[in-house]
Design an enzyme around this catalytic site. Structure first.
Site, PDB file in Angstrom:
ATOM      1  N   SER A 193       0.706  -1.249  -0.049  1.00 40.17           N
ATOM      2  CA  SER A 193       0.044  -0.082  -0.035  1.00 40.17           C
ATOM      3  C   SER A 193       0.982   1.448   0.131  1.00 40.17           C
ATOM      4  O   SER A 193       0.460   2.224  -0.195  1.00 40.17           O
ATOM      5  CB  SER A 193      -1.002   0.198   1.250  1.00 40.17           C
ATOM      6  OG  SER A 193      -0.287  -0.106   2.490  1.00 40.17           O
ATOM      7  N   ASP A 243      -4.046   7.925   7.968  1.00 38.42           N
ATOM      8  CA  ASP A 243      -5.111   6.895   8.445  1.00 38.42           C
ATOM      9  C   ASP A 243      -4.287   5.933   9.407  1.00 38.42           C
ATOM     10  O   ASP A 243      -3.329   6.179   9.746  1.00 38.42           O
ATOM     11  CB  ASP A 243      -5.775   6.496   7.363  1.00 38.42           C
ATOM     12  CG  ASP A 243      -4.930   5.276   6.596  1.00 38.42           C
ATOM     13  OD1 ASP A 243      -3.745   5.062   6.767  1.00 38.42           O
ATOM     14  OD2 ASP A 243      -5.394   4.753   5.544  1.00 38.42           O
ATOM     15  N   HIS A 296      -0.904   4.443   7.467  1.00 45.62           N
ATOM     16  CA  HIS A 296      -0.358   5.073   6.243  1.00 45.62           C
ATOM     17  C   HIS A 296       0.004   6.598   6.201  1.00 45.62           C
ATOM     18  O   HIS A 296      -0.786   7.337   6.927  1.00 45.62           O
ATOM     19  CB  HIS A 296      -1.312   5.057   4.844  1.00 45.62           C
ATOM     20  CG  HIS A 296      -1.518   3.435   4.652  1.00 45.62           C
ATOM     21  ND1 HIS A 296      -2.902   3.099   5.005  1.00 45.62           N
ATOM     22  CD2 HIS A 296      -0.771   2.535   4.070  1.00 45.62           C
ATOM     23  CE1 HIS A 296      -2.803   1.762   4.700  1.00 45.62           C
ATOM     24  NE2 HIS A 296      -1.595   1.326   3.960  1.00 45.62           N
TER      25      HIS A 296
END
Length: 367
Positions: A45, A332, A335
């Site tokens: 990610s 978040d 991240h």
């Protein structure tokens, strides 16, 4: 581990919202000068620019407020704006590199992005959640190399692949999932050996296809991300330290492997970027780097906003959103913000985060 049930999937956001088609304005086509190096992106990610939008996975970021700061719409990136890999492309005078799965994407002269949120070096890491593991990303790259040979001929394709830079963000999901799933935690050295072994085989395969210049992020202490502090289950803001043995062993073993490959593989060059120290600095001294909040995420819910609820998800529509995202290290549950990503990419590009002798800066790889 009593508090781990709600973060079982904390390295990929649960989403019931249908995938959005990425707007084409994020992907401008530029003519590529012969001397310009392409960029091929592998990993998780930290680098996923939207591949997960096009697969049936629960690990998607295709809804507000993801992407709002820069793109003004959710591009599929787990960030309020650009990722580290986006900034690297910009510094290399390339456009944003399209996700491999982006519909209609058949022009690979600038490179391709194969990264998938939730993925790891091991197939088992993404088992049951339908992410694109590293070996599948390698197969996608093989498809791209074959397509390039068809489009521009063997000689030009060989030159492009040799000149290109390949960057990787791999490992954090492999080591976190055993804890998040409440399964038996494997032996540290053996497990790290499996992860590094798989990554090494992928490196060798890319080399055999023509790749010569590769960049690697070492692992930061992701137990200090908001979801890690929640996983710790204490109210003192402590990091989840059970990740540390895996992180340190991974970083050490990867450094050793890269040095060996440089001596054995003719023409192989690498950049080993110290993400661990960079992140630790900003967690320990946030104000020094312009941040006001290093523990609490900008978007989410629960302690430290560490629940994976940013943007709303199935069964949990309520979430909080900060007023000034630039104050935060984390956007978040796991991240970082665009501001953090830009700082990291700038230092990695200029060689300020080189880890170990033999490591080049990312800028040098593109020269």
């Amino acid at each position: 581990m009593a508090n781990s049930s709600f973060v079982i999937t904390s390295l990929f956001i649960l989403s019931s919202i249908s995938s959005l088609v990425i707007q084409t304005k994020a992907y401008r086509h530029y003519p590529q000068p012969d001397a310009r190096a392409s960029l091929f992106i592998f990993g998780d990610s930290l680098f996923d620019a939207g591949n997960n939008n096009y697969i049936k996975t629960i690990g998607q970021a295709n809804y507000y407020p993801y992407g709002e700061t820069f793109f003004k719409y959710p591009s599929g990136r787990f960030c309020n704006g650009r990722l580290i890999s986006d900034f690297i492309a910009e510094y290399a005078k390339l456009p944003f590199i399209q996700p491999y799965l982006y519909p209609g994407n058949h022009d690979y002269r600038n490179g391709a992005n194969f990264a998938s949120a939730g993925s790891g070096a091991l197939f088992e890491t993404g088992r049951g959640i339908l992410v694109i593991d590293l070996n599948t990303q390698l197969e996608y790259f093989k498809n791209v190399s074959n397509e390039l040979r068809k489009q521009i001929g063997d000689a030009d394709a060989k030159a492009l692949l040799s000149r290109a830079v390949y960057i990787f963000s791999v490992g954090s999901n492999d080591y976190s999932f055993p804890f998040l799933r409440n399964v038996t935690v494997p032996n540290t050295q053996q497990f790290v050996g499996m992860v590094i072994g798989n990554l090494t085989e992928v490196i060798k395969e890319i080399y055999n296809i023509g790749g010569r210049k590769m960049g690697f992020l070492n692992l930061d202490h992701f137990g200090c991300a908001p979801y890690g502090r929640v996983l710790q289950g204490e109210d003192d803001g402590a990091c989840f330290d059970k990740f540390i043995p895996f992180i340190k062993s991974h970083n050490t073993q990867l450094s050793i492997v890269l040095k060996k490959l440089q001596t054995k593989l003719k023409g192989f060059k690498y950049s080993f970027v110290d993400q661990y120290t960079f992140t630790e600095e900003r967690l320990n001294h946030p104000s020094k780097y312009g941040f006001k909040e290093e523990k609490v995420a900008c978007c989410g819910s629960g302690p430290y906003r560490g629940r994976p609820s940013c943007g709303g998800r199935r069964g949990e529509k309520e979430y909080e959103l900060c007023e000034n995202v630039n104050d935060h290290v984390f956007f978040d549950f796991g991240h970082s913000t665009e501001r953090f990503n830009e700082q990291f990419a700038t230092e990695a590009w200029n060689g300020k985060l080189n880890n170990g002798s033999g490591s080049y800066s990312l800028k040098q790889l593109f020269e």
